[in-house]
Write a protein that holds these residues in place. Structure first.
Motif, PDB file in Angstrom:
ATOM      1  N   LEU A 165       0.838  -1.189   0.000  1.00 29.58           N
ATOM      2  CA  LEU A 165       0.000   0.000   0.000  1.00 29.58           C
ATOM      3  C   LEU A 165       0.882   1.251   0.000  1.00 29.58           C
ATOM      4  N   THR A 166       0.422   2.282  -0.676  1.00 30.89           N
ATOM      5  CA  THR A 166       1.142   3.547  -0.714  1.00 30.89           C
ATOM      6  C   THR A 166       0.582   4.488   0.352  1.00 30.89           C
ATOM      7  N   ILE A 167       1.458   4.994   1.203  1.00 29.68           N
ATOM      8  CA  ILE A 167       1.061   5.992   2.193  1.00 29.68           C
ATOM      9  C   ILE A 167       1.151   7.354   1.512  1.00 29.68           C
ATOM     10  N   LYS A 168      -0.008   7.881   1.119  1.00 26.11           N
ATOM     11  CA  LYS A 168      -0.057   9.161   0.403  1.00 26.11           C
ATOM     12  C   LYS A 168       0.226  10.314   1.357  1.00 26.11           C
ATOM     13  N   GLU A 169      -0.339  10.220   2.563  1.00 23.78           N
ATOM     14  CA  GLU A 169      -0.061  11.202   3.621  1.00 23.78           C
ATOM     15  C   GLU A 169      -0.190  10.522   4.968  1.00 23.78           C
ATOM     16  N   ARG A 170       0.544  11.062   5.946  1.00 29.05           N
ATOM     17  CA  ARG A 170       0.433  10.590   7.328  1.00 29.05           C
ATOM     18  C   ARG A 170       0.523  11.804   8.239  1.00 29.05           C
ATOM     19  N   ARG A 171      -0.434  11.907   9.159  1.00 30.79           N
ATOM     20  CA  ARG A 171      -0.388  12.954  10.181  1.00 30.79           C
ATOM     21  C   ARG A 171      -0.413  12.268  11.536  1.00 30.79           C
ATOM     22  N   VAL A 172       0.501  12.649  12.397  1.00 30.61           N
ATOM     23  CA  VAL A 172       0.577  12.098  13.750  1.00 30.61           C
ATOM     24  C   VAL A 172       0.311  13.241  14.726  1.00 30.61           C
ATOM     25  N   LEU A 173      -0.623  12.997  15.661  1.00 29.73           N
ATOM     26  CA  LEU A 173      -1.080  14.037  16.578  1.00 29.73           C
ATOM     27  C   LEU A 173      -0.757  13.664  18.018  1.00 29.73           C
ATOM     28  N   ASP A 174      -0.537  14.676  18.855  1.00 25.79           N
ATOM     29  CA  ASP A 174      -0.389  14.415  20.280  1.00 25.79           C
ATOM     30  C   ASP A 174      -1.769  14.445  20.945  1.00 25.79           C
ATOM     31  N   GLU A 175      -1.814  14.313  22.270  1.00 25.74           N
ATOM     32  CA  GLU A 175      -3.108  14.229  22.959  1.00 25.74           C
ATOM     33  C   GLU A 175      -3.914  15.520  22.874  1.00 25.74           C
ATOM     34  N   GLN A 176      -3.241  16.634  22.600  1.00 29.26           N
ATOM     35  CA  GLN A 176      -3.946  17.909  22.437  1.00 29.26           C
ATOM     36  C   GLN A 176      -4.414  18.131  21.004  1.00 29.26           C
ATOM     37  N   GLY A 177      -4.065  17.197  20.114  1.00 29.51           N
ATOM     38  CA  GLY A 177      -4.475  17.312  18.719  1.00 29.51           C
ATOM     39  C   GLY A 177      -3.504  18.090  17.846  1.00 29.51           C
ATOM     40  N   ALA A 178      -2.340  18.466  18.405  1.00 29.09           N
ATOM     41  CA  ALA A 178      -1.328  19.178  17.621  1.00 29.09           C
ATOM     42  C   ALA A 178      -0.495  18.177  16.822  1.00 29.09           C
ATOM     43  N   THR A 179      -0.062  18.585  15.634  1.00 24.42           N
ATOM     44  CA  THR A 179       0.763  17.720  14.794  1.00 24.42           C
ATOM     45  C   THR A 179       2.140  17.543  15.432  1.00 24.42           C
ATOM     46  N   VAL A 180       2.591  16.293  15.483  1.00 24.55           N
ATOM     47  CA  VAL A 180       3.910  15.974  16.030  1.00 24.55           C
ATOM     48  C   VAL A 180       4.955  16.164  14.935  1.00 24.55           C
ATOM     49  N   ASN A 181       5.938  17.007  15.207  1.00 22.93           N
ATOM     50  CA  ASN A 181       7.066  17.203  14.299  1.00 22.93           C
ATOM     51  C   ASN A 181       8.314  16.697  15.013  1.00 22.93           C
ATOM     52  N   ALA A 182       8.946  15.706  14.436  1.00 27.78           N
ATOM     53  CA  ALA A 182      10.108  15.107  15.090  1.00 27.78           C
ATOM     54  C   ALA A 182      11.154  14.746  14.040  1.00 27.78           C
ATOM     55  N   GLN A 183      12.339  14.358  14.522  1.00 26.40           N
ATOM     56  CA  GLN A 183      13.472  14.117  13.637  1.00 26.40           C
ATOM     57  C   GLN A 183      13.341  12.827  12.830  1.00 26.40           C
ATOM     58  N   ASP A 184      12.746  11.809  13.440  1.00 25.15           N
ATOM     59  CA  ASP A 184      12.677  10.520  12.742  1.00 25.15           C
ATOM     60  C   ASP A 184      11.430   9.759  13.191  1.00 25.15           C
ATOM     61  N   ASP A 185      11.168   8.648  12.516  1.00 24.58           N
ATOM     62  CA  ASP A 185       9.944   7.884  12.787  1.00 24.58           C
ATOM     63  C   ASP A 185       9.912   7.321  14.200  1.00 24.58           C
ATOM     64  N   LYS A 186      11.057   6.957  14.754  1.00 24.14           N
ATOM     65  CA  LYS A 186      11.071   6.421  16.118  1.00 24.14           C
ATOM     66  C   LYS A 186      10.624   7.488  17.119  1.00 24.14           C
ATOM     67  N   GLU A 187      11.070   8.712  16.907  1.00 24.76           N
ATOM     68  CA  GLU A 187      10.672   9.800  17.802  1.00 24.76           C
ATOM     69  C   GLU A 187       9.181  10.115  17.629  1.00 24.76           C
ATOM     70  N   ILE A 188       8.707  10.128  16.377  1.00 22.47           N
ATOM     71  CA  ILE A 188       7.285  10.349  16.113  1.00 22.47           C
ATOM     72  C   ILE A 188       6.454   9.257  16.789  1.00 22.47           C
ATOM     73  N   ASN A 189       6.931   8.024  16.712  1.00 22.29           N
ATOM     74  CA  ASN A 189       6.243   6.877  17.312  1.00 22.29           C
ATOM     75  C   ASN A 189       6.147   7.037  18.833  1.00 22.29           C
ATOM     76  N   PHE A 190       7.119   7.685  19.422  1.00 23.71           N
ATOM     77  CA  PHE A 190       7.168   7.883  20.874  1.00 23.71           C
ATOM     78  C   PHE A 190       6.280   9.052  21.312  1.00 23.71           C
ATOM     79  N   LEU A 191       6.197  10.093  20.474  1.00 21.57           N
ATOM     80  CA  LEU A 191       5.506  11.326  20.860  1.00 21.57           C
ATOM     81  C   LEU A 191       4.058  11.398  20.369  1.00 21.57           C
ATOM     82  N   GLY A 192       3.677  10.526  19.437  1.00 19.35           N
ATOM     83  CA  GLY A 192       2.353  10.605  18.833  1.00 19.35           C
ATOM     84  C   GLY A 192       1.321   9.742  19.532  1.00 19.35           C
TER      85      GLY A 192
END
Length: 203
Positions: A165-192
């Protein structure tokens, strides 16, 4: 930031849908998302729901809804009959994960999926403290949870790769609904806390 109906994933999903598109909402609950999309994007929408009370609530919300069990597939819908097929915070309750994703992309040009991320740092801390997590995006106690799958953003990325499957877009949010911006996928996985994906079949 104020989010639609308290559901930040609804805002993300609405931003991906063009006015007038055909939308199928699986596990639509009381029809809140479809009602929002009808009012703001002018979509032509249909919901699928299994619970009687939710079906009544969806009808009251002015949503076209069919009673159906997602585990049995989407045979009543023709190939490519929708622009978007949405599964919002429901994938973790489905036993046949690959089957429902394939069916979504048979019936629709795009699949939109949101789910709670089990690897969110607060969830991991709860497990380290010896308890199953209860959070904004995982609100159930272990003994009354509808969830049958507990997986992470990295797990879902790997499944998409495995299924082609092609991931056309991915948005990861924190508990407040803000978009998580991080250096790499492992950090996003931890903060999202919540992930929202827009998927297509690989060409």
């Amino acid at each position: 930031m104020t989010h639609t109906l308290g559901r930040p994933d609804f805002d993300v999903i609405a931003g991906w849908i063009e006015p007038g598109h055909r939308v199928l909402d699986l596990g639509c609950g009381d029809g809140s998302l479809l009602k929002h999309l009808q009012e703001t994007r002018g979509v032509r929408g249909v919901g699928v729901e299994i619970e009687d009370a939710n079906i009544v609530a969806a009808i009251r919300n002015g949503v076209n809804v069919l009673q159906g069990n997602l585990e049995k597939g989407l045979d009543e819908f023709a190939d490519q009959s929708f622009d978007h097929v949405v599964l919002s915070r429901t994938l973790q309750t489905v036993r046949h994960t690959e089957g429902i994703l394939r069916e979504m992309l048979r019936v629709g040009r795009e699949a939109v999926v949101s789910f709670p991320n089990f690897a969110y740092w607060k969830n991991l801390r709860a497990v380290l403290d010896g308890r199953m997590p209860v959070s904004e995006d995982l609100p159930y106690q272990w003994y009354d949870s509808p969830n049958v799958r507990f997986f992470t953003i990295l797990d879902f990325d790997a499944l998409c790769t495995q299924m082609g499957l092609t991931i056309k877009e991915r948005r990861v949010l924190d508990e407040q609904g803000a978009t998580v911006n991080a250096q790499d996928d492992k950090e996003i996985n931890f903060l999202g806390s919540l992930a929202v994906y827009r998927l297509t079949q690989a060409r």
